[in-house]
Structure formats: structure tokens, C-alpha cells
Write a protein that holds these residues in place. Structure first.
Motif, PDB file in Angstrom:
ATOM      1  N   ARG A  67       0.771  -1.285  -0.187  1.00  9.21           N
ATOM      2  CA  ARG A  67       0.178  -0.026   0.103  1.00  9.21           C
ATOM      3  C   ARG A  67       0.935   1.262  -0.166  1.00  9.21           C
ATOM      4  NH1 ARG A  67      -4.053  -1.897   4.589  1.00  9.21           N
ATOM      5  NH2 ARG A  67      -4.799  -3.817   3.796  1.00  9.21           N
ATOM      6  N   THR A  68       2.116   1.075   0.475  1.00  6.40           N
ATOM      7  CA  THR A  68       2.848   2.369   0.602  1.00  6.40           C
ATOM      8  C   THR A  68       3.736   2.631  -0.654  1.00  6.40           C
ATOM      9  OG1 THR A  68       4.777   1.341   1.658  1.00  6.40           O
ATOM     10  CG2 THR A  68       3.081   1.957   2.973  1.00  6.40           C
ATOM     11  N   ARG A  95       1.459   9.579  -0.276  1.00  6.69           N
ATOM     12  CA  ARG A  95       0.495   9.345   0.823  1.00  6.69           C
ATOM     13  C   ARG A  95       0.907   8.402   1.657  1.00  6.69           C
ATOM     14  NH1 ARG A  95      -5.146  11.444  -1.266  1.00  6.69           N
ATOM     15  NH2 ARG A  95      -4.609  13.370  -2.219  1.00  6.69           N
ATOM     16  N   GLN A  96       1.053   8.583   2.977  1.00  5.19           N
ATOM     17  CA  GLN A  96       1.627   7.115   3.792  1.00  5.19           C
ATOM     18  C   GLN A  96       0.785   7.210   4.893  1.00  5.19           C
ATOM     19  OE1 GLN A  96       4.444   5.100   3.285  1.00  5.19           O
ATOM     20  NE2 GLN A  96       4.014   6.070   1.160  1.00  5.19           N
ATOM     21  N   TRP A  97      -0.461   8.121   4.972  1.00  5.78           N
ATOM     22  CA  TRP A  97      -1.520   8.044   6.066  1.00  5.78           C
ATOM     23  C   TRP A  97      -2.696   8.704   5.595  1.00  5.78           C
ATOM     24  CZ3 TRP A  97      -4.724  10.986   8.574  1.00  5.78           C
ATOM     25  CH2 TRP A  97      -5.387  10.626  10.002  1.00  5.78           C
ATOM     26  N   MET A 126      -3.488   4.463   6.450  1.00  6.77           N
ATOM     27  CA  MET A 126      -3.384   3.103   5.631  1.00  6.77           C
ATOM     28  C   MET A 126      -4.248   2.154   5.885  1.00  6.77           C
ATOM     29  SD  MET A 126      -0.935   3.152   3.393  1.00  6.77           S
ATOM     30  CE  MET A 126       0.059   4.417   2.492  1.00  6.77           C
ATOM     31  N   LYS A 146     -10.939   8.036   3.659  1.00  7.84           N
ATOM     32  CA  LYS A 146      -9.484   8.580   3.352  1.00  7.84           C
ATOM     33  C   LYS A 146      -8.585   7.556   3.203  1.00  7.84           C
ATOM     34  CE  LYS A 146     -10.222  12.859   4.158  1.00  7.84           C
ATOM     35  NZ  LYS A 146      -9.853  14.008   3.222  1.00  7.84           N
ATOM     36  N   GLU A 179      -8.916   6.475  -0.793  1.00  6.27           N
ATOM     37  CA  GLU A 179      -8.153   7.566  -1.283  1.00  6.27           C
ATOM     38  C   GLU A 179      -6.690   7.376  -1.237  1.00  6.27           C
ATOM     39  OE1 GLU A 179      -9.639  11.195   0.010  1.00  6.27           O
ATOM     40  OE2 GLU A 179     -11.676  11.086  -0.634  1.00  6.27           O
ATOM     41  N   THR A 180      -6.148   7.226  -0.278  1.00 12.13           N
ATOM     42  CA  THR A 180      -4.700   6.949   0.051  1.00 12.13           C
ATOM     43  C   THR A 180      -4.294   5.657  -0.775  1.00 12.13           C
ATOM     44  OG1 THR A 180      -4.563   7.851   2.293  1.00 12.13           O
ATOM     45  CG2 THR A 180      -2.913   6.214   1.768  1.00 12.13           C
ATOM     46  N   TRP A 181      -5.070   4.747  -0.824  1.00 14.67           N
ATOM     47  CA  TRP A 181      -4.693   3.523  -1.533  1.00 14.67           C
ATOM     48  C   TRP A 181      -4.586   3.865  -3.164  1.00 14.67           C
ATOM     49  CZ3 TRP A 181      -7.984  -1.096   1.041  1.00 14.67           C
ATOM     50  CH2 TRP A 181      -7.363  -1.447   2.264  1.00 14.67           C
ATOM     51  N   HIS A 241      -4.570   6.583  -4.594  1.00 18.49           N
ATOM     52  CA  HIS A 241      -3.588   7.769  -4.829  1.00 18.49           C
ATOM     53  C   HIS A 241      -2.171   7.071  -4.960  1.00 18.49           C
ATOM     54  CE1 HIS A 241      -1.369  11.725  -4.794  1.00 18.49           C
ATOM     55  NE2 HIS A 241      -0.522  10.770  -4.252  1.00 18.49           N
ATOM     56  N   ASN A 242      -1.715   6.230  -4.095  1.00 19.76           N
ATOM     57  CA  ASN A 242      -0.435   5.568  -4.371  1.00 19.76           C
ATOM     58  C   ASN A 242      -0.575   4.727  -5.362  1.00 19.76           C
ATOM     59  OD1 ASN A 242       0.281   6.860  -2.209  1.00 19.76           O
ATOM     60  ND2 ASN A 242       0.092   5.258  -0.646  1.00 19.76           N
TER      61      ASN A 242
END
Length: 372
Positions: free
Chosen positions: A126-127, A149-151, A153, A169, A172-174, A176-177
Motif C-alpha cells: 500500500r505504500t 501519501r503514507q497515512w 493506511m 480517506k 483515497e490513500t490506496w 492515490h498510491n
């Protein structure tokens, strides 16, 4: 198989030594083992008429392989007392595969070097992702990408509005990465020219990256079933690579079968047999060459001139074409030379022989044409 790397073999006319050396045997005294192999290769070349300068150059090159880290083998091509090209092999060659002749004997490379897709393996979480470039003889790091984006997760249990908002959120992070990983993977593919993308990781992360890839790369990408930490993953990666090769050759065979159908003027977009192949090569019409390396036509003698498009069934035909010099050569080596200098790929049908059956070209050689 793209054979542009063979171009140096066709820059100068003259007799060539071709030696396929087995490096799969290992022992405590590698020095003696390689010297014995070098002696055997040089002796075979000498028996076939090679001069002493060629025999010495090949002997020295084979003897020096005691320091080679390659586990399977290497092909060497030499002329005028110099080894011009060395090619790592993906399979150990049969013993005694040594040739001295007018042209380098490259057809065995189709199977021994293999239709080897350069594969870009992405280990995804995920990161971010780690990239690895892999072929039959290569495994090296090809870069790393970390999502910006790291948070957050990880999801929380959905029980109220704030926690559901937090989950959005995370999503969205997943995503985006995944976009950033896909972009970096596409850039790495463009830089390396990888034929195949293999996505390794959890199903959700791999699927997200796959969907974010540019449209022209999605068909090249395959998602591995086993996770990054699975001991079965390395085997699965090799199975994916092997399956990719088989599917690609089978697709070319389907194209070949369809192209053999004649149009209203009785012209086909594919040919088989030595005479039509020679005619197509002289006219630069070879789009793809298909070869069964043990096919009976591969060993037929043809005649060649200095230029790759000057080849004929009989020596007199070259005189009629205005060629002053003529040399005998194997049909497969002459046709491969003509294909290489016109950027036509060459495929071995050996990996799919059982599946193609009666579709194999007569004599073991056929071609798709650039025009009818």
C-alpha cells in the motif's frame, strides 16, 4: 525472438566458428574442466577445417569461462582469429554443438537462448513498490517508488460517521498510491523495454495498480496469485513468463495459418518451403520467420552472396543476379541472416510443436510476409 543483437555477425563476410558450450557441470577443479571442454571444441573446429587462429581464439574464450557465473551455457561466434559475440544460454546445450561454415550457425539460439521475455516484476504494497528486471540470465533491481501519501493506511471498523469518513480517506490513500506506482511502473517499462509486467502483492493492491496502468500496458500485465512473502512466488513468476512465451508463439502460428489463405489473385500473405522463402528474402518481404530447428529444410544447402538478400537455391542463380561471389550455406542460417538485417523477428516452433500439429510449415520453415 528479436535478433537485432546478432547484427555484428553479419557486418563482414567470411567463415565463422560457432560453439555452444555447456557450463552446467561444476566441480572442484573448474580450471581442468573448462580446459577439457576448450580442447574438445577446438578439436572439433580443427576437424571441420577451421584455421589455427580461430581454434586458439575459441579455445581461450572457452577456457576463460571457468570464472563465469552463468549456470547453464554460452554460445560463442568467432571469425578472423577473434571471438566477435558471446551469448548466455537459458538451457544447457547438447554436447558437440560446434560448427564451422560460411555463416554463423545461430538457429540453436532460438531454443537455447530461448524466447526470453524481459520481465518487469513489481512487488507492491500500500505504500509503494520495488521493481525487479528479470530474464533467464538476469535478475537485478530496477528501482523503487514510495507513494506520496503514507497515512491513513488501515481501515477502522465502521460504526459511526467519523469512522466511515476515515475509511474513505484510507481508500483515497490506496488509490492515490496505486496511481503513482502505476506511473512509475510505466516509466520503468519505457526505459527498460520490458515485454511483460508481473504484479505481485495482495489482490486489492495489484488490481488497483493494474487498473491505473496506461491502456497500452494493461494487456502486458499479469497479476500473480501468490503474495510477496510466499515461497511459491518465484516459481509462479517463471510459470507466468513461460506461459507468456507459449501464448505469443501460438498467436503467431494462428496469424500464419490465416495468412496462408490465398486471395482472389491466388496470392497468400504467408509462405513455406525453401524456394518461396528465398524469393521473399530477396525482395525484403519477410515480416516474421518461423523455424522448427530440427526441420528437414533447415539443413538444406543454399547459395549466398556478400549481401544478405543475395541467396539462391543454385549457385548459377546468383550469377544471373550479377553476384560475382557465391558460397554454400545452411538454409536456416541464410534466412535468419536475411531476417535479422531487415528487422524481422524469428520464432522457434519447438515450444508449441505438440499444440500446432499439422500447422507446422512444410519442411520446418515458413514466414509471414510484409506484402503479398
Amino acid at each position: 525472438m528479436e535478433l537485432a543483437f546478432l547484427s555484428p555477425l553479419y557486418e563482414h563476410p567470411g567463415s565463422w566458428a560457432s560453439a555452444y558450450v555447456d557450463l552446467s557441470q561444476h566441480g572442484e577443479d573448474m580450471h581442468s574442466l573448462r580446459r577439457l571442454t576448450a580442447d574438445a571444441v577446438a578439436r572439433q573446429l580443427r576437424e571441420q577445417g577451421a584455421d589455427e587462429a580461430i581454434c586458439r581464439a575459441v579455445y581461450d574464450a572457452v577456457a576463460s569461462l571457468e570464472r563465469s557465473a552463468e549456470p547453464l551455457g554460452r554460445a560463442l561466434f568467432a571469425r578472423d582469429g577473434e571471438v566477435v559475440l558471446q551469448v548466455p544460454l537459458a538451457q544447457a546445450p547438447p554436447r558437440g554443438l560446434v560448427h564451422w561454415g560460411t555463416l554463423p550457425h545461430v538457429t540453436p539460439l532460438l531454443d537455447l537462448a530461448g524466447e526470453d521475455p524481459v520481465s518487469l516484476v513489481a512487488y507492491i504494497d500500500r505504500t509503494g513498490a520495488d521493481f525487479e528486471l528479470r530474464s533467464a540470465v538476469l535478475c537485478e533491481e530496477a528501482g523503487h517508488v514510495t507513494g506520496s501519501r503514507q497515512w491513513p493506511m488501515h481501515r477502522a471498523k465502521a460504526s459511526d460517521w467519523s469512522e466511515r469518513h476515515f475509511q474513505l480517506k484510507v481508500e483515497e490513500t490506496w488509490e492515490h498510491n496505486a496511481r503513482e506506482i502505476a506511473g512509475a511502473l510505466a516509466a520503468c517499462q519505457a526505459e527498460t523495454g520490458a515485454d511483460l509486467l508481473i504484479l505481485c502483492g495482495q489482490e486489492r493492491e495489484c488490481r488497483s495498480v493494474h487498473e491505473q496502468l496506461p491502456a497500452q500496458l494493461r494487456d502486458r500485465a499479469v497479476e500473480a496469485a501468490h503474495g510477496v512473502n510466499s515461497r511459491l512466488l518465484p516459481r509462479e513468476v517463471e510459470e507466468i513468463r513461460t506461459r507468456h512465451v507459449r501464448e505469443r508463439i501460438l498467436a503467431e502460428m494462428d496469424r500464419y495459418r490465416s495468412a496462408r489463405t490465398s486471395d482472389e489473385e491466388r496470392r497468400a500473405a504467408a509462405v513455406e518451403g525453401v524456394p518461396p522463402l528465398i524469393e521473399a528474402a530477396r525482395e525484403h518481404r519477410l515480416a516474421e520467420l518461423l523455424i522448427l530447428p530440427d526441420g528437414p529444410d533447415t539443413r538444406r544447402e543454399v547459395w549466398i552472396g556478400e549481401d544478405p538478400d543475395l541467396l539462391a537455391e543454385r549457385r548459377g542463380e546468383l550469377s544471373d543476379l550479377g553476384e560475382r561471389h557465391a558460397w554454400p550455406a545452411r538454409a536456416d542460417d541464410a534466412l535468419v541472416r536475411a531476417a535479422v538485417v531487415t528487422d524481422a523477428p524469428v520464432y522457434s516452433l519447438a515450444p508449441v510443436l505438440e499444440e500446432t500439429g499439422e500447422g507446422v510449415p512444410a519442411g520446418g520453415m515458413g514466414a509471414l510476409l510484409r506484402w503479398r
